[in-house]
Design a protein around this motif. Structure first.
Motif: not given
Length: 64
Positions: A37-45
């Protein structure tokens, strides 16, 4: 006259001509799917995908 990218149809080269439900196809093959959903969530995904015991299909919208 010539052709341009904008006026040329590339059938089968895009996922919307014909319209394909890539996420549904991946799920049909048993993949875990998740949308980024966002650039900030890439690591968690990516962490969840890596931790999953099986294939993961990540959806990244490149256009609004």
């Amino acid at each position: 006259m010539g052709t341009t990218i904008e006026t040329t149809q590339f059938v089968g080269m895009d996922f919307d001509n014909p319209n394909l439900n890539m996420q549904g196809i991946a799920e049909g093959f048993g993949a875990r799917t998740e949308k980024i959903e966002s650039l900030q969530s890439i690591g968690q995904v990516l962490q969840r995908a890596h931790a999953h015991q099986g294939p993961s299909f990540l959806v990244i919208d490149r256009e609004p």
